[in-house]
Design an enzyme around this catalytic site. Sequence first.
Site, PDB file in Angstrom:
ATOM      1  N   HIS A  22       0.868  -1.175   0.000  1.00 32.58           N
ATOM      2  CA  HIS A  22       0.000   0.000   0.000  1.00 32.58           C
ATOM      3  C   HIS A  22       0.905   1.226   0.000  1.00 32.58           C
ATOM      4  O   HIS A  22       1.965   1.215   0.629  1.00 32.58           O
ATOM      5  CB  HIS A  22      -0.924   0.006   1.221  1.00 32.58           C
ATOM      6  N   CYS A 112      -3.410   2.712  -5.487  1.00 41.12           N
ATOM      7  CA  CYS A 112      -2.778   3.608  -4.507  1.00 41.12           C
ATOM      8  C   CYS A 112      -1.370   4.035  -4.925  1.00 41.12           C
ATOM      9  O   CYS A 112      -0.954   5.165  -4.658  1.00 41.12           O
ATOM     10  CB  CYS A 112      -2.745   2.955  -3.131  1.00 41.12           C
TER      11      CYS A 112
END
Length: 178
Positions: A22, A112
């Site tokens: 992430h 992301c």
Amino acid sequence: MNQNRNLKPGDLIEMSRKGYQHWAIYVGDGYVVHVVIACGHGSSGAISVTTGKDCKVTVKKEKLQDVVGNDKYSINNYLDDTYVPRPIEDILQEAERFVGKEFPYNLLLNNCEHFATLVRYGKPHSQQAERAKNKIIIAIINAGNVYGIMALATLIPIKEEEEEEEKEKVEQEGDDEL
């Protein structure tokens, strides 16, 4: 490796999650700006393979430690040798401007990492999406190879039958001549 003491505003933060990374932009004072998936079972920074039209991401500003949780993170400005990072003020303004906005989510085209690199460099890029695309291409090629081998395998008995028939025909012609 957690490198909190070395963080500078504008840094890309890579968090190691189970099966993926992430990404977020560090904006100072212990905060990051990142995207959160607003479909499926998404929680803060959770990933989903859903790419339907109803799947969106929301840009949030949250405490780094809240986003990281028990995962490990590191500074990873990996494109600094490829692209010139935008001025810090521009990165921070852009990050703040996105907070609260929603965007369509796509694991391969708009994730992301794409968001974080867009804010830092002005260009969206995702190594993990590229790796995923390459795996998909390899899987398609391998599937094609499997189907090709299966098709060839179905032809082999036909070829053997034709050769056997030809052999019998030659033997029969030889018997007829005698």
